[in-house]
Design a protein around this motif. Structure first.
Motif, PDB file in Angstrom:
ATOM      1  N   THR A  58       8.431  12.074  -4.585  1.00 30.63           N
ATOM      2  CA  THR A  58       7.822  11.060  -3.738  1.00 30.63           C
ATOM      3  C   THR A  58       8.882  10.246  -3.026  1.00 30.63           C
ATOM      4  O   THR A  58       9.925   9.931  -3.582  1.00 30.63           O
ATOM      5  CB  THR A  58       6.956  10.112  -4.576  1.00 30.63           C
ATOM      6  OG1 THR A  58       7.784   9.508  -5.560  1.00 30.63           O
ATOM      7  CG2 THR A  58       5.836  10.858  -5.240  1.00 30.63           C
ATOM      8  N   ALA A  59       8.577   9.879  -1.798  1.00 30.38           N
ATOM      9  CA  ALA A  59       9.493   9.056  -1.022  1.00 30.38           C
ATOM     10  C   ALA A  59       9.436   7.621  -1.519  1.00 30.38           C
ATOM     11  O   ALA A  59       8.435   7.169  -2.065  1.00 30.38           O
ATOM     12  CB  ALA A  59       9.094   9.116   0.448  1.00 30.38           C
ATOM     13  N   SER A  60      10.558   6.925  -1.344  1.00 32.61           N
ATOM     14  CA  SER A  60      10.558   5.511  -1.690  1.00 32.61           C
ATOM     15  C   SER A  60      11.445   4.788  -0.703  1.00 32.61           C
ATOM     16  O   SER A  60      12.338   5.362  -0.099  1.00 32.61           O
ATOM     17  CB  SER A  60      11.056   5.299  -3.122  1.00 32.61           C
ATOM     18  OG  SER A  60      12.420   5.643  -3.226  1.00 32.61           O
ATOM     19  N   ARG A  61      11.201   3.489  -0.517  1.00 34.58           N
ATOM     20  CA  ARG A  61      11.993   2.713   0.425  1.00 34.58           C
ATOM     21  C   ARG A  61      11.920   1.244   0.064  1.00 34.58           C
ATOM     22  O   ARG A  61      11.015   0.801  -0.657  1.00 34.58           O
ATOM     23  CB  ARG A  61      11.481   2.926   1.850  1.00 34.58           C
ATOM     24  CG  ARG A  61      10.076   2.368   2.081  1.00 34.58           C
ATOM     25  CD  ARG A  61       9.556   2.726   3.466  1.00 34.58           C
ATOM     26  NE  ARG A  61       9.380   1.550   4.312  1.00 34.58           N
ATOM     27  CZ  ARG A  61       8.199   0.940   4.528  1.00 34.58           C
ATOM     28  NH1 ARG A  61       7.130   1.384   3.949  1.00 34.58           N
ATOM     29  NH2 ARG A  61       8.126  -0.115   5.315  1.00 34.58           N
ATOM     30  N   TRP A  62      12.922   0.521   0.586  1.00 32.41           N
ATOM     31  CA  TRP A  62      12.854  -0.930   0.522  1.00 32.41           C
ATOM     32  C   TRP A  62      12.119  -1.417   1.752  1.00 32.41           C
ATOM     33  O   TRP A  62      12.490  -1.082   2.875  1.00 32.41           O
ATOM     34  CB  TRP A  62      14.260  -1.534   0.518  1.00 32.41           C
ATOM     35  CG  TRP A  62      15.043  -1.251  -0.725  1.00 32.41           C
ATOM     36  CD1 TRP A  62      16.077  -0.375  -0.850  1.00 32.41           C
ATOM     37  CD2 TRP A  62      14.872  -1.862  -2.002  1.00 32.41           C
ATOM     38  NE1 TRP A  62      16.558  -0.396  -2.139  1.00 32.41           N
ATOM     39  CE2 TRP A  62      15.833  -1.307  -2.874  1.00 32.41           C
ATOM     40  CE3 TRP A  62      13.995  -2.810  -2.508  1.00 32.41           C
ATOM     41  CZ2 TRP A  62      15.944  -1.667  -4.204  1.00 32.41           C
ATOM     42  CZ3 TRP A  62      14.103  -3.174  -3.834  1.00 32.41           C
ATOM     43  CH2 TRP A  62      15.069  -2.611  -4.667  1.00 32.41           C
ATOM     44  N   ALA A  63      11.097  -2.210   1.553  1.00 31.55           N
ATOM     45  CA  ALA A  63      10.332  -2.733   2.681  1.00 31.55           C
ATOM     46  C   ALA A  63      10.316  -4.252   2.616  1.00 31.55           C
ATOM     47  O   ALA A  63      10.229  -4.827   1.533  1.00 31.55           O
ATOM     48  CB  ALA A  63       8.900  -2.206   2.643  1.00 31.55           C
ATOM     49  N   PRO A  64      10.427  -4.906   3.774  1.00 32.89           N
ATOM     50  CA  PRO A  64      10.342  -6.373   3.779  1.00 32.89           C
ATOM     51  C   PRO A  64       9.006  -6.833   3.205  1.00 32.89           C
ATOM     52  O   PRO A  64       7.959  -6.288   3.557  1.00 32.89           O
ATOM     53  CB  PRO A  64      10.452  -6.734   5.267  1.00 32.89           C
ATOM     54  CG  PRO A  64      11.122  -5.558   5.900  1.00 32.89           C
ATOM     55  CD  PRO A  64      10.676  -4.366   5.117  1.00 32.89           C
ATOM     56  N   VAL A  65       9.063  -7.821   2.327  1.00 38.84           N
ATOM     57  CA  VAL A  65       7.814  -8.269   1.706  1.00 38.84           C
ATOM     58  C   VAL A  65       6.874  -8.867   2.741  1.00 38.84           C
ATOM     59  O   VAL A  65       5.658  -8.791   2.586  1.00 38.84           O
ATOM     60  CB  VAL A  65       8.084  -9.290   0.576  1.00 38.84           C
ATOM     61  CG1 VAL A  65       8.897  -8.654  -0.532  1.00 38.84           C
ATOM     62  CG2 VAL A  65       8.756 -10.527   1.104  1.00 38.84           C
ATOM     63  N   ASP A  66       7.417  -9.442   3.805  1.00 42.01           N
ATOM     64  CA  ASP A  66       6.545  -9.988   4.843  1.00 42.01           C
ATOM     65  C   ASP A  66       5.647  -8.911   5.430  1.00 42.01           C
ATOM     66  O   ASP A  66       4.460  -9.147   5.677  1.00 42.01           O
ATOM     67  CB  ASP A  66       7.389 -10.632   5.953  1.00 42.01           C
ATOM     68  CG  ASP A  66       7.980 -11.956   5.504  1.00 42.01           C
ATOM     69  OD1 ASP A  66       7.566 -12.463   4.453  1.00 42.01           O
ATOM     70  OD2 ASP A  66       8.865 -12.469   6.204  1.00 42.01           O
ATOM     71  N   GLU A  67       6.221  -7.725   5.655  1.00 43.50           N
ATOM     72  CA  GLU A  67       5.407  -6.617   6.155  1.00 43.50           C
ATOM     73  C   GLU A  67       4.363  -6.202   5.131  1.00 43.50           C
ATOM     74  O   GLU A  67       3.188  -6.004   5.452  1.00 43.50           O
ATOM     75  CB  GLU A  67       6.290  -5.405   6.462  1.00 43.50           C
ATOM     76  CG  GLU A  67       7.141  -5.545   7.711  1.00 43.50           C
ATOM     77  CD  GLU A  67       8.005  -4.305   7.913  1.00 43.50           C
ATOM     78  OE1 GLU A  67       7.670  -3.229   7.374  1.00 43.50           O
ATOM     79  OE2 GLU A  67       9.045  -4.427   8.599  1.00 43.50           O
ATOM     80  N   LEU A  68       4.818  -6.083   3.880  1.00 44.05           N
ATOM     81  CA  LEU A  68       3.916  -5.586   2.838  1.00 44.05           C
ATOM     82  C   LEU A  68       2.776  -6.558   2.574  1.00 44.05           C
ATOM     83  O   LEU A  68       1.698  -6.154   2.149  1.00 44.05           O
ATOM     84  CB  LEU A  68       4.696  -5.345   1.544  1.00 44.05           C
ATOM     85  CG  LEU A  68       5.778  -4.256   1.619  1.00 44.05           C
ATOM     86  CD1 LEU A  68       6.565  -4.210   0.323  1.00 44.05           C
ATOM     87  CD2 LEU A  68       5.146  -2.898   1.918  1.00 44.05           C
ATOM     88  N   LEU A  69       3.025  -7.824   2.821  1.00 41.67           N
ATOM     89  CA  LEU A  69       1.994  -8.824   2.532  1.00 41.67           C
ATOM     90  C   LEU A  69       1.231  -9.254   3.777  1.00 41.67           C
ATOM     91  O   LEU A  69       0.330 -10.087   3.691  1.00 41.67           O
ATOM     92  CB  LEU A  69       2.630 -10.056   1.866  1.00 41.67           C
ATOM     93  CG  LEU A  69       3.298  -9.793   0.517  1.00 41.67           C
ATOM     94  CD1 LEU A  69       3.924 -11.061  -0.030  1.00 41.67           C
ATOM     95  CD2 LEU A  69       2.286  -9.222  -0.472  1.00 41.67           C
ATOM     96  N   ALA A  70       1.599  -8.694   4.932  1.00 46.31           N
ATOM     97  CA  ALA A  70       0.949  -9.112   6.173  1.00 46.31           C
ATOM     98  C   ALA A  70      -0.536  -8.785   6.149  1.00 46.31           C
ATOM     99  O   ALA A  70      -1.367  -9.575   6.595  1.00 46.31           O
ATOM    100  CB  ALA A  70       1.619  -8.428   7.366  1.00 46.31           C
ATOM    101  N   SER A  71      -0.868  -7.616   5.619  1.00 42.83           N
ATOM    102  CA  SER A  71      -2.277  -7.209   5.557  1.00 42.83           C
ATOM    103  C   SER A  71      -2.664  -6.984   4.103  1.00 42.83           C
ATOM    104  O   SER A  71      -1.830  -6.649   3.273  1.00 42.83           O
ATOM    105  CB  SER A  71      -2.474  -5.922   6.360  1.00 42.83           C
ATOM    106  OG  SER A  71      -3.719  -5.333   6.051  1.00 42.83           O
ATOM    107  N   ASP A  72      -3.950  -7.167   3.832  1.00 41.08           N
ATOM    108  CA  ASP A  72      -4.399  -7.025   2.451  1.00 41.08           C
ATOM    109  C   ASP A  72      -4.310  -5.587   1.968  1.00 41.08           C
ATOM    110  O   ASP A  72      -4.235  -5.343   0.761  1.00 41.08           O
ATOM    111  CB  ASP A  72      -5.855  -7.514   2.327  1.00 41.08           C
ATOM    112  CG  ASP A  72      -5.918  -8.994   2.001  1.00 41.08           C
ATOM    113  OD1 ASP A  72      -4.848  -9.555   1.696  1.00 41.08           O
ATOM    114  OD2 ASP A  72      -7.009  -9.560   2.034  1.00 41.08           O
ATOM    115  N   ASP A  73      -4.332  -4.632   2.887  1.00 34.82           N
ATOM    116  CA  ASP A  73      -4.347  -3.241   2.447  1.00 34.82           C
ATOM    117  C   ASP A  73      -3.091  -2.490   2.868  1.00 34.82           C
ATOM    118  O   ASP A  73      -3.116  -1.294   3.108  1.00 34.82           O
ATOM    119  CB  ASP A  73      -5.597  -2.526   2.980  1.00 34.82           C
ATOM    120  CG  ASP A  73      -5.701  -2.670   4.492  1.00 34.82           C
ATOM    121  OD1 ASP A  73      -4.883  -3.416   5.063  1.00 34.82           O
ATOM    122  OD2 ASP A  73      -6.579  -2.041   5.092  1.00 34.82           O
TER     123      ASP A  73
END
Lengths: 243, 243
Positions: B118-133
């Motif tokens: 499986t792929a994995s990455r570091w993502a900015p939390v702002d992006e991850l929390l921008a939308s509920d899904d």
DNA sequence: GCAAAAGTGTTCTTCGTACACCCATGG
DNA sequence: CCATGGGTGTACGAAGAACACTTTTGC
């Protein structure tokens, strides 16, 4: 929720909800404990709790246990998740994962008439935490964690009011802090602090007359969610000579 | 651990450990996310995690998952239990209880070569929390709770150093605070604060020379467990004009 | 020298601490 | 009246906020 990459199969665990229910009775911080009727730890005291039902939310299970054990529906006060304890072997029968909840309630007039046959009582937390095996399982640790959480949270939240009846005096509230923290606080500075923090206390306009002395104003818990600046817990060694 | 009074039988639950692994990369707060290879939420991003093994302690399971997902044994940084999520229906397949852990790690040079496919990455939390899904299951909530815990804990603990390499400058540490809190801090007052708190930072005696400007002293994390007085998080609306 | 970042000094203000003092009631 | 607890005023000190200023490097 798993990545399910290296290991698609999974094991199943028994899950319980256990409660650290704290209150202040006669200026002593107490917790509700029940006597165990079955092995293991038969006859010993334990925190109230029970198995989570198949389709029951954890918070719902905690509220249900709280109502059952205190015998009161919609007990006033506060209920929050504390932590989860899942060391193998903590229950000698089988692997059990326990989600602990912390409750803080005003002093209940009745010493809790249990809905079931097991005895229950309010016990001073100092007694319960004096020895590592005063409580069954790892409940000593759970209770200690709950007490520590309560001590910390009343610093920066209005949660100490959860120990008070709906209407209370500044002295009542100060007594809660003094009991939970085990310190003495200056009544005058405390008064200024709590009445001066906007949204912490709502004046009712009415007063209490107990024994001698000037009647105290009655307050309700206000809408503030956090205290800023926080109430400072004095270092345990600090002395205070009044006048 | 149950009273086993009204209900001696019990149900069994699948239990997973999921991780909010936070780091600061190029002045952005990021979380590690993995792409789901199977249903449900196939192709979506999720927090790393996996099922707890039958005789495995929860903290051990969390450490194992952390090592597997980051590909690093004994990753430096910090790991603590966050909370437990067990709402019925949060996993559409079956009832799953998830014990979430929070990890804070220094910026890892490699973007994590996953041990599995499986792929994995570091993502900015702002992006991850921008939308509920943006994240599978209720992982958005778990991540939000983790971020909030991290923001709160660096106020009164030296935990911000968990985001730093073993040796770091005061400016490095300040950048961590500014990134995690999303505010600007006065470099001079910050310097006095962290160097003036006993046990917070240990001077190494050595210095760094990067670009232009005076070389900065290098420090290590000190033995202090708590910061007193706490580092104050400015109100988000406060502006700051330097000189 | 000049720019840039590190680090120090100084002033103002906020807030905790300590304690003197006044207020309102019961006996 | 006086004892008792409720509530206010005030002075001192610790620490955060703001910012002028000095130090040490690269170019």
């Amino acid at each position: 929720m798993a990545t399910e990459s290296t290991q698609d199969y999974y094991s199943l665990f028994a899950v319980t909800v256990d409660l650290s229910i704290l209150t202040v009775r006669q200026d002593v911080l107490c917790a509700l404990v029940v006597e165990r009727g079955i092995e293991p730890y038969r006859g010993q005291w334990a925190l109230p709790g029970g198995f989570v039902r198949p389709d029951e939310d954890l918070a719902v299970a905690a509220r249900r246990e709280l109502n059952e054990e205190t015998g009161l529906a919609n007990l006033p006060g506060h209920l929050e998740q504390l932590a989860t304890y899942g060391a193998p072997g903590r229950d000698p029968r089988t692997r059990v994962i326990t989600v602990a909840y912390l409750a803080m309630a005003p002093d209940l007039p009745v010493p809790v008439a249990g809905t079931d046959a097991t005895a229950s009582r309010w016990a001073p937390v100092d007694e319960l935490l004096a020895s590592d095996d005063s409580l069954a399982f790892d409940h000593g640790r759970i209770l200690a964690d709950g007490v520590e959480r309560a001590r910390a949270k009343i610093e920066y939240t209005p949660l100490a009011t959860a120990f008070c009846p709906p209407e209370f005096t500044v002295a009542d509230l100060r007594q809660i802090y003094e009991t939970v923290w085990g310190v003495r606080l200056d009544p005058r500075n405390f008064h200024r602090k709590v009445t001066g923090t906007p949204g912490f206390l709502l004046p009712t306009g009415r007063t209490t007359k107990r024994d001698s002395g000037r009647p105290a104003e009655l307050f309700r818990c206000g809408p503030a969610g956090v205290l800023h600046p926080a109430m400072l817990r004095p270092t345990p060694g600090s002395t205070r000579n009044d006048n």
